[in-house]
Design an enzyme around this catalytic site. Structure first.
Site, short mmCIF file in Angstrom:
data_model
loop_
_atom_site.label_atom_id
_atom_site.label_comp_id
_atom_site.label_asym_id
_atom_site.label_seq_id
_atom_site.Cartn_x
_atom_site.Cartn_y
_atom_site.Cartn_z
N LEU A 378 0.82 -1.21 0.00
CA LEU A 378 0.00 0.00 0.00
C LEU A 378 0.85 1.26 0.00
O LEU A 378 0.46 2.29 -0.53
CB LEU A 378 -0.92 0.02 1.22
CG LEU A 378 -2.00 -1.07 1.28
CD1 LEU A 378 -2.71 -1.02 2.63
CD2 LEU A 378 -3.00 -0.89 0.15
N GLY A 379 2.02 1.18 0.61
CA GLY A 379 2.91 2.34 0.69
C GLY A 379 4.24 1.96 1.30
O GLY A 379 4.36 0.97 2.03
N GLY A 382 10.57 5.58 4.84
CA GLY A 382 11.88 5.35 5.44
C GLY A 382 11.84 4.38 6.60
O GLY A 382 12.84 3.72 6.91
N GLN A 383 10.67 4.30 7.27
CA GLN A 383 10.60 3.45 8.46
C GLN A 383 10.07 2.05 8.16
O GLN A 383 10.21 1.16 8.99
CB GLN A 383 9.71 4.11 9.51
CG GLN A 383 10.30 5.40 10.05
CD GLN A 383 9.48 5.96 11.19
OE1 GLN A 383 8.50 5.36 11.61
NE2 GLN A 383 9.89 7.11 11.69
N GLY A 384 9.46 1.84 7.00
CA GLY A 384 8.95 0.50 6.72
C GLY A 384 7.99 0.49 5.55
O GLY A 384 7.87 1.46 4.81
N THR A 385 7.29 -0.65 5.42
CA THR A 385 6.38 -0.89 4.30
C THR A 385 5.04 -1.34 4.84
O THR A 385 4.97 -2.10 5.81
CB THR A 385 6.95 -1.96 3.35
OG1 THR A 385 8.26 -1.57 2.93
CG2 THR A 385 6.07 -2.15 2.14
N VAL A 386 3.96 -0.89 4.19
CA VAL A 386 2.61 -1.27 4.60
C VAL A 386 2.02 -2.16 3.52
O VAL A 386 2.05 -1.82 2.34
CB VAL A 386 1.72 -0.04 4.82
CG1 VAL A 386 0.33 -0.47 5.26
CG2 VAL A 386 2.33 0.87 5.87
N LYS A 400 1.83 -3.24 8.92
CA LYS A 400 3.02 -2.38 8.90
C LYS A 400 4.25 -3.22 9.24
O LYS A 400 4.35 -3.77 10.32
CB LYS A 400 2.86 -1.23 9.90
CG LYS A 400 4.13 -0.47 10.18
CD LYS A 400 4.63 0.30 8.97
CE LYS A 400 5.94 1.00 9.26
NZ LYS A 400 5.83 2.01 10.32
N ASP A 497 2.13 14.85 13.60
CA ASP A 497 2.25 14.87 12.14
C ASP A 497 0.85 14.95 11.51
O ASP A 497 0.53 14.20 10.59
CB ASP A 497 2.99 13.63 11.64
CG ASP A 497 3.51 13.81 10.22
OD1 ASP A 497 3.66 14.96 9.76
OD2 ASP A 497 3.77 12.79 9.55
#
Length: 707
Positions: A378-379, A382-386, A400, A497
């Site tokens: 899905l996206g 820098g911190q990871g992948t969903v 996540k 954020d």
């Protein structure tokens, strides 16, 4: 009685064929060659191709099958208004040992606007209707353009007749019964121009013999070598019971209707068969056995081969078991290392109800995401992948997969996950659980299907327009969620954020506050939690740069930018200038426009045409206060949420005409405030947020949503 030869299909001296059609007993051509009058066959050899007829029921025979007790015949086609074709005749089998095969007979009606009724004289059996789509100029060709059929007939059925509704119509119509295999075969091509000229179609009849006629057949065998099935039709005047002989058993050949008809096949004498190869073949009734001294090498080879296969299979299974145990051991190690025992303790000891929260196994998430297939992404950040996934219970989720976790902060991570699991607000994305069986833990959220608010604003959908009512609804829902995080959670949580791309929209376009870029939280002075991210340029509180301190009013400022996005339809940061090299902040542009009494010139074109100018002005004033340079001059998030909810409640009763004087008031008000800000402090000399009556507490409804 003339005896038949061993293994023969007919009695001695009787013809066994008529042209290409085989005539086995109990059927026969000529006197004493058939069992009774029903099975009498006549052979017409005067025509070019000999034709075979069942004399008793006056139908032409195509094939006789002893194995199935069936006879294939030509079925007449009934018609109306068809030049060159006879109307057809009623097929009557009553009193005979024949009936239409229940399993293989279908009823077909063809033609334009044809409604045919299938009946057995009385009562009505079934009906079939065909309709027209594109009528051909040739009415006779159109007989095959549309048709319908019924695949089953009632059992038993011995009389077939078809009548047509609307016979006064001049369009041609057909109706007939046919073999279902023919109905689906290439011979049944309704687009073939010659199809409508067929005078018959194949039809299958079942047949049998009476129990009395089986007397003597069994006495010739030590054991029965055919199976028997029966049928009867007392409801239609057919009172005799019949049985269907199913032919000879495997290993036998011949005709079961003749004495000594089924005889054992000697497989050992078949030169083409050679069932035992080089071994000795011994025939047995219905079968054979292979024996001899040469059998032991084959048996030995089979045994050795079987042993090798077992050894290889056992080795492979042992490898799989050891590999699985190693993987399970590693997963348990990661589970403990990532605080799994602490999480289980926290979940069991917490007093709050954590609805549907779960510690997932890696196996569950691998199955849900198709082994983390790239097509499910899905996206990425820098911190990871969903990844998008589907659990075994059918729920769609977002998984996540983070890249890094500081092992020194495992305890804090677990405590914060437990806290997030307890957050339950309808406008906050729900954290469903986590997985700790891998090196870096994964979080599982509910899946929100309709993208982000940023996408909705920038790519507006004509089918689901972004009306003022929907904008106000989304603003109120986001404010309610942030107010809940600031004021209602067990420990105040600052999002840090807030932006339109972190606001998701569900299937009903309701707002869901989210931040999939956040994988852990950090404590600040042990009084509140804030997400460990830097924020996004264009949404950051200016005071944050001066003090380096993030407060709840910083979230209020970011929310103010989101309000301005909803009002103007513009991005938080946009490029301007001849070559689009200069960046312009939406917040400062909005403040300047308010100063210059230019609010309605920067609104989204859809809002300029809206009649809700009063509500729009109130929201613009609220956005301006949220964007105050001084955090102390900004309202709290709970005040923002209450004021937006008040505007929503008064929306239906508000004056649709824009009050120009109120706009002028806004200009004077924001100008005074901005002038004060330039001197270092913003004025609160504006209309109060609350009336003298308390608004009351915000309603926190139980749902499956969290961050």
């Amino acid at each position: 009685m003339i005896e038949s030869a061993v293994g023969a299909l007919v009695k001695d001296g009787c013809k066994d064929h008529c042209g290409s059609v085989s005539i086995p007993y109990p059927f026969g051509i000529g006197e004493n060659c058939y069992m009774n009058k029903w099975f009498e066959v006549s052979c017409n050899e005067t025509s070019t191709a000999p034709t075979t007829f069942l004399t008793s029921i006056e139908v032409e025979v195509l094939e006789i099958s002893l194995a199935d007790s069936q006879v294939h015949v030509k079925s007449p086609m009934m018609s109306v208004n068809y030049s060159g074709r006879t109307a057809g005749k009623v097929v009557k089998l009553a009193g005979s040992p024949f009936m239409f095969s229940e399993a293989t007979t279908t009823f077909i009606a063809a033609g334009c606007n044809n409604s045919a009724v299938k009946s057995q004289i009385e009562p009505l059996i079934d009906a079939c209707e065909s309709t027209c789509k594109n009528k051909s100029s040739d009415p006779e060709w159109y007989c095959t353009a549309e048709r319908c059929y019924e695949s089953m007939i009632p059992s038993p059925l011995q009389v077939f007749n078809a009548t047509f509704d609307r016979e006064d119509s001049k369009e041609c119509k057909l109706a007939f019964q046919a073999d279902v295999e023919w109905n689906y075969s290439s011979d049944n091509n309704i687009t073939d121009p010659n199809w409508q000229f067929k005078v018959y179609v194949p039809l299958v009849l079942d047949w049998g013999i009476t129990m009395e006629e089986t007397n003597g057949l069994y006495l010739n065998y030590d054991s029965p070598i055919w199976s028997v099935g029966g049928f009867s039709s007392p409801n239609f005047g057919f009172l005799n019971d019949f049985v269907k002989l199913r032919g000879c058993y495997d290993g036998y050949e011949g005709n079961p209707y003749l004495p000594y008809g089924c005889q054992d096949i000697d497989e050992c004498k078949d030169p083409k068969h050679k069932p035992c190869g080089h071994l000795i073949c011994e025939n047995k009734p219905g079968t054979y056995v292979c024996k001899g001294n040469k059998a032991w090498p084959i048996l030995l080879g089979i045994s050795v081969g079987f042993g090798v296969v077992c050894l290889l299979t056992g080795t492979w299974w042992m490898y799989k078991i050891l590999k699985k145990r190693k993987k399970m051991k590693l997963r348990k190690q990661f589970f403990k290392q990532n605080g799994g025992l602490l999480l289980q303790q926290q979940l069991s000891s917490t007093k709050k109800n954590i609805e549907r929260t779960k510690v997932f196994s890696i196996k569950e998430l691998e199955k849900a995401t198709d082994n983390f297939n790239r097509d499910r992404i899905l996206g990425q950040g820098g911190q990871g992948t969903v990844y998008k996934g589907m659990l075994v219970d059918g729920r769609i989720v977002a998984v996540k997969k983070s890249k890094v976790l500081d092992k020194k902060n495992v305890k804090e991570f677990i405590n914060e996950v437990v806290l997030l699991m307890q957050i339950n607000h309808r406008n906050i994305v729900k954290l469903l659980g986590c997985c700790l069986e891998i090196e870096v833990p994964m979080l599982v959220y509910e899946f929100i299907p309709n993208g982000t608010l940023f996408q909705y604003i920038q790519d507006q959908n004509e089918d689901i327009p972004l009306t003022w009512e929907r904008r106000l609804q989304i603003a109120a829902e986001v404010a309610s969620a942030l107010s809940y995080l600031h004021s209602e959670a067990s420990i105040p949580i600052y999002h840090r954020d807030v932006k339109s791309s972190n606001i998701l929209l569900d299937e009903k376009y309701r707002a869901k506050v989210s931040d999939f870029g956040t994988s852990r939280l950090i404590a600040i002075d042990k009084t509140h939690l804030t997400t460990n991210v830097k924020g996004t340029f264009g949404y950051l509180d200016p005071e944050y740069f001066w003090s380096n301190q993030f407060t709840e009013k910083s979230d209020v400022y970011s929310f103010g930018v989101v309000l301005v996005e909803l009002l103007t339809g513009e991005k938080a940061i946009s490029l301007v200038g001849a070559e689009e090299e200069e960046a312009r902040g939406l917040a400062s542009h909005f403040i300047l426009s308010m100063e210059e009494d230019n609010l309605f010139n920067i609104l989204d074109p859809q809002l300029r045409e809206s009649s809700a100018h009063g509500e729009i002005t109130k929201v613009a004033k609220l956005a301006y206060r949220c964007l105050s340079l001084s955090g102390k001059q900004r309202p709290k998030m709970i005040e923002v949420a209450v004021e937006l909810e008040q505007i929503r409640l008064l929306q239906n009763n508000s004056n649709s005409q824009q009050n120009h004087e109120e706009t002028g008031y806004v200009k004077n008000e924001v100008t005074n405030q901005w002038d004060s800000a330039s001197r270092g402090a913003l004025s609160l000399d504006m209309e109060p947020l609350f009336s003298s009556e308390p608004w009351g507490s915000l309603e926190m409804q139980q749902s499956s949503n969290t961050i």
